[in-house]
Scaffold this motif. Structure first.
Motif, PDB file in Angstrom:
ATOM      1  N   UNK A 477       0.801  -1.218   0.000  1.00 43.03           N
ATOM      2  CA  UNK A 477       0.000   0.000   0.000  1.00 43.03           C
ATOM      3  C   UNK A 477       0.833   1.266   0.000  1.00 43.03           C
ATOM      4  N   UNK A 478       2.133   1.117  -0.002  1.00 45.56           N
ATOM      5  CA  UNK A 478       3.080   2.231  -0.071  1.00 45.56           C
ATOM      6  C   UNK A 478       4.101   1.912  -1.137  1.00 45.56           C
ATOM      7  N   UNK A 479       4.593   2.948  -1.841  1.00 46.58           N
ATOM      8  CA  UNK A 479       5.714   2.658  -2.725  1.00 46.58           C
ATOM      9  C   UNK A 479       6.979   2.520  -1.875  1.00 46.58           C
ATOM     10  N   UNK A 480       8.054   2.029  -2.473  1.00 43.71           N
ATOM     11  CA  UNK A 480       9.249   1.686  -1.690  1.00 43.71           C
ATOM     12  C   UNK A 480       9.832   2.905  -0.978  1.00 43.71           C
ATOM     13  N   UNK A 481       9.765   4.088  -1.604  1.00 40.95           N
ATOM     14  CA  UNK A 481      10.348   5.284  -0.980  1.00 40.95           C
ATOM     15  C   UNK A 481       9.502   5.748   0.202  1.00 40.95           C
ATOM     16  N   UNK A 482       8.176   5.604   0.108  1.00 39.07           N
ATOM     17  CA  UNK A 482       7.312   5.946   1.243  1.00 39.07           C
ATOM     18  C   UNK A 482       7.554   5.001   2.413  1.00 39.07           C
ATOM     19  N   UNK A 483       7.725   3.727   2.095  1.00 37.20           N
ATOM     20  CA  UNK A 483       8.021   2.733   3.129  1.00 37.20           C
ATOM     21  C   UNK A 483       9.339   3.055   3.829  1.00 37.20           C
ATOM     22  N   UNK A 484      10.360   3.416   3.036  1.00 39.16           N
ATOM     23  CA  UNK A 484      11.661   3.770   3.599  1.00 39.16           C
ATOM     24  C   UNK A 484      11.552   5.018   4.465  1.00 39.16           C
ATOM     25  N   UNK A 486       8.966   6.100   6.120  1.00 39.08           N
ATOM     26  CA  UNK A 486       8.261   5.772   7.360  1.00 39.08           C
ATOM     27  C   UNK A 486       9.192   5.086   8.341  1.00 39.08           C
ATOM     28  N   UNK A 487      10.030   4.164   7.847  1.00 39.47           N
ATOM     29  CA  UNK A 487      11.010   3.495   8.708  1.00 39.47           C
ATOM     30  C   UNK A 487      11.927   4.514   9.369  1.00 39.47           C
ATOM     31  N   UNK A 488      12.437   5.437   8.562  1.00 39.34           N
ATOM     32  CA  UNK A 488      13.396   6.420   9.078  1.00 39.34           C
ATOM     33  C   UNK A 488      12.751   7.349  10.098  1.00 39.34           C
ATOM     34  N   UNK A 489      11.557   7.802   9.824  1.00 43.70           N
ATOM     35  CA  UNK A 489      10.886   8.737  10.741  1.00 43.70           C
ATOM     36  C   UNK A 489      10.535   8.040  12.050  1.00 43.70           C
ATOM     37  N   UNK A 490      10.093   6.781  12.009  1.00 44.30           N
ATOM     38  CA  UNK A 490       9.775   6.060  13.239  1.00 44.30           C
ATOM     39  C   UNK A 490      10.994   5.905  14.130  1.00 44.30           C
ATOM     40  N   UNK A 491      12.143   5.621  13.539  1.00 44.00           N
ATOM     41  CA  UNK A 491      13.369   5.513  14.332  1.00 44.00           C
ATOM     42  C   UNK A 491      13.848   6.881  14.804  1.00 44.00           C
ATOM     43  N   UNK A 492      13.614   7.904  14.002  1.00 44.85           N
ATOM     44  CA  UNK A 492      13.972   9.260  14.424  1.00 44.85           C
ATOM     45  C   UNK A 492      13.148   9.672  15.641  1.00 44.85           C
ATOM     46  N   UNK A 522       9.685  14.897   8.066  1.00 36.81           N
ATOM     47  CA  UNK A 522       9.111  14.624   9.390  1.00 36.81           C
ATOM     48  C   UNK A 522       7.786  15.370   9.564  1.00 36.81           C
ATOM     49  N   UNK A 523       7.763  16.645   9.205  1.00 30.67           N
ATOM     50  CA  UNK A 523       6.542  17.438   9.371  1.00 30.67           C
ATOM     51  C   UNK A 523       5.436  16.945   8.449  1.00 30.67           C
ATOM     52  N   UNK A 524       5.815  16.512   7.262  1.00 37.32           N
ATOM     53  CA  UNK A 524       4.810  16.009   6.331  1.00 37.32           C
ATOM     54  C   UNK A 524       4.146  14.751   6.875  1.00 37.32           C
ATOM     55  N   UNK A 525       4.943  13.898   7.543  1.00 39.04           N
ATOM     56  CA  UNK A 525       4.416  12.630   8.025  1.00 39.04           C
ATOM     57  C   UNK A 525       3.760  12.745   9.402  1.00 39.04           C
ATOM     58  N   UNK A 526       4.320  13.622  10.274  1.00 34.68           N
ATOM     59  CA  UNK A 526       3.831  13.700  11.652  1.00 34.68           C
ATOM     60  C   UNK A 526       3.008  14.953  11.944  1.00 34.68           C
ATOM     61  N   UNK A 527       3.039  15.929  11.050  1.00 33.94           N
ATOM     62  CA  UNK A 527       2.263  17.151  11.250  1.00 33.94           C
ATOM     63  C   UNK A 527       2.963  18.207  12.073  1.00 33.94           C
ATOM     64  N   UNK A 528       4.118  17.871  12.638  1.00 33.03           N
ATOM     65  CA  UNK A 528       4.922  18.816  13.428  1.00 33.03           C
ATOM     66  C   UNK A 528       6.388  18.602  13.088  1.00 33.03           C
ATOM     67  N   UNK A 529       7.221  19.584  13.423  1.00 34.86           N
ATOM     68  CA  UNK A 529       8.652  19.471  13.163  1.00 34.86           C
ATOM     69  C   UNK A 529       9.298  18.568  14.210  1.00 34.86           C
ATOM     70  N   UNK A 530      10.527  18.082  13.945  1.00 34.86           N
ATOM     71  CA  UNK A 530      11.230  17.278  14.956  1.00 34.86           C
ATOM     72  C   UNK A 530      11.381  18.012  16.291  1.00 34.86           C
TER      73      UNK A 530
END
Length: 542
Positions: A477-484, A486-492, A522-530
């Motif tokens: 349900x995600x292309x490979x770059x979106x999946x990547x 999401x992985x990076x932001x979750x670990x961040x 990060x802001x695009x995915x979480x709605x706020x900055x780091x």
């Protein structure tokens, strides 16, 4: 959860046992001790989270016990239950971690209120300890990668600014003045297939072995540093703060150590950096070029400080012979394939100079041809594993022998086997791959910190980029770059919970090369900055 009752009077211990609502607080084990010495033995053996102790006892009394607890079991929560309303005793209890001071005879409500406070405090602090441990594991796992990233940026010319050099200095404690620098580059792809096969299930063990031997030869940062070049995962680079003559001596010792460890010696390209740090990139490229352009049909030395002339030899390209090879493959006859391979290969066996770079080019041409043929039959059903065996080792496997020289029998066998497998795939109907997209996802889960690209993933798994893009989106349900991402932001998000890590450093540790781009994603995915996310983590009550 465990609790320990410490009092020299058994009837007092029995009364406390009856008054406490132990099960309500999650305490399922109640231990007892009659004095401080018994208490120490019980704490050492059972590590209770809650300790209730008298102050006046024979032998080691409560004051001495609290001092011992504060030094040896500081996470335990201590409640003092005493018959003495003594200011000095109260002060001593508080100074050594006592949470509450209850007077005998203790009331049930008073005891249970103190128990609730102690249990709650322990659980909150334990949650913080668990989170801190998880953060430490992530940081410790990423730290070597972060150092390799800093050095990789320096080597490829993206990191010679004063700020970057300061980060290198902070991380590696490099010498302040480096008058001369020599560069050595080796590639694990220059090892033979038998050696690489031993590490197929644990490729990082091979990398670690080589890095460990290099580290032993560079005893301090004052002599040099070595690192894995993350843009080329098969490459290991050594920077030596000295002339090339002393570098060659170090590389001789490295190869001696490698022979003892992995029973192989490596080839190294070497070069001199004319001006550090700005000249590192040019020196690295020169050293890498000398490694790959070494003569791979004759061995004169293991360190290559120049490029051997080809004497005007014109190397035949494999793709120039594509149509005869394809027709032979589709015949599915071993004799026809062998004849087509021999027609291309036999003239090459007489050459006196063939570079490692040329061998790699032939392999790349073979992969391109096979991919091209299979893409042309994308509408049919076939098993691409019939054509290319799954590779778990992240290095090119070249047809080289024990000495790192071209083996013509291995090259001939490689071409024949791959062409026969391709012919079978092109002419027969097979079931689709069992689940290649899940394999790709697992690989991304393990390597999200690296500079992954669709081209690299396609080459690793021997699938076309278009095929991966289409199938990955269908399955996840995600292309490979979106999946990547999401992985990076979750670990961040996990690392942002450590206030000692700067946002810029976290950005690099999870695979982003630019802090601003990291913040934007990060802001695009979480709605706020780091930075805003970090503030929410450390708000009171969160």
């Amino acid at each position: 959860m465990k609790a320990l009752l410490v009092d020299d009077e058994k009837h007092v211990r029995d009364a406390i046992r009856l008054l406490g609502h132990w099960e309500d607080f999650g305490i399922d084990t109640l231990l007892e001790a009659a004095d401080g010495d018994e208490a120490i033995a019980a704490i050492t053996a059972h590590q209770p989270q809650i300790i209730l102790s008298d102050m006046r006892m024979p032998g080691k009394d409560g004051m001495a016990l609290l001092e011992w607890i504060s030094a040896h079991a500081p996470h335990s929560k201590v409640l003092v239950i005493s018959g003495y309303d003594d200011f000095e005793l109260v002060r001593h209890a508080i100074r050594h971690g006592g949470m509450d001071y209850l007077l005998k005879p203790v009331e049930a409500d008073e005891l249970n209120a103190s128990l609730l406070k102690a249990v709650t405090a322990w659980e909150e602090e334990d949650a913080i300890r668990i989170q801190s441990t998880r953060q430490s594991i992530v940081v410790n796992r990423m730290r070597p990668h972060y150092q390799d990233r800093l050095l990789t940026e320096l080597a490829v010319g993206r990191g010679s600014s004063p700020s970057h050099m300061q980060r290198l200095q902070d991380e590696l404690n490099l010498p302040c003045l480096i008058p001369v620098c020599s560069v050595a580059v080796t590639s694990l792809s220059h090892l033979d297939a038998d050696c690489l096969a031993k590490y197929r299930s644990q490729p990082d063990l091979l990398v670690f072995s080589v890095l460990n031997i290099c580290a032993e030869m560079l005893s301090t940062p004052d002599e040099g540093v070595m690192f894995r070049q993350l843009d080329q995962p098969d490459e290991i680079v050594l920077l030596h703060w000295g002339p090339s003559t002393s570098l060659e001596h170090i590389l001789d010792k490295v190869n001696h150590g490698l022979e003892q460890t992995i029973q192989r010696r490596l080839h190294f390209g070497i070069s001199i950096c004319e001006s550090y740090p700005g000249g590192i990139s040019a020196a690295y490229l020169e050293a890498s070029s000398r490694l790959w352009r070494r003569n791979a049909v004759q061995i004169k030395q293991r360190t290559h400080a120049s490029v051997e002339s080809s004497n005007g030899n014109k190397i035949r390209r494999l793709t120039a012979h594509e149509e005869p090879l394809r027709m032979a493959a589709m015949s599915c006859r071993a004799s026809s394939v062998a004849a087509a391979v021999a027609e291309w290969l036999d003239p090459i066996t007489d050459l006196e100079v063939v570079s490692a770079e040329q061998i790699q080019q032939w392999i790349d041409e073979l992969e391109w041809m096979l991919s091209h043929w299979l893409d042309d039959t994308a509408g049919s059903s076939f098993n691409e594993e019939e054509v290319t065996e799954e590779r778990s080792i992240p290095f090119a496997e070249l047809p080289l022998d024990y000495e790192g020289l071209l083996s013509f029998p291995l090259l001939r066998s490689l071409l024949e086997q791959r062409l026969l497998a391709a012919g079978k795939a092109l002419t027969a109907h097979h079931h689709a791959n069992p689940d290649p997209m899940s394999e790709i996802a697992r690989y991304m889960d393990a390597h999200y910190q690296e500079d992954l690209s669709l081209q690299q993933i396609a080459a690793r798994f021997y699938l076309s980029r278009e095929y991966i893009s289409r199938k990955f989106k269908q399955q996840f349900g995600l292309n490979w770059s979106e999946y990547l991402g999401k992985l990076r932001i979750n670990n961040a998000k996990l690392l942002l919970q450590n206030p000692s890590l700067r946002v810029a450093k976290i950005s690099e540790m999870v695979g982003f090369q630019d802090e601003k781009y990291f913040s934007k994603v990060f802001k695009k995915m979480e709605g706020i900055t780091p930075a805003e996310y970090r503030k929410t983590v450390f708000q009171p009550g969160t």
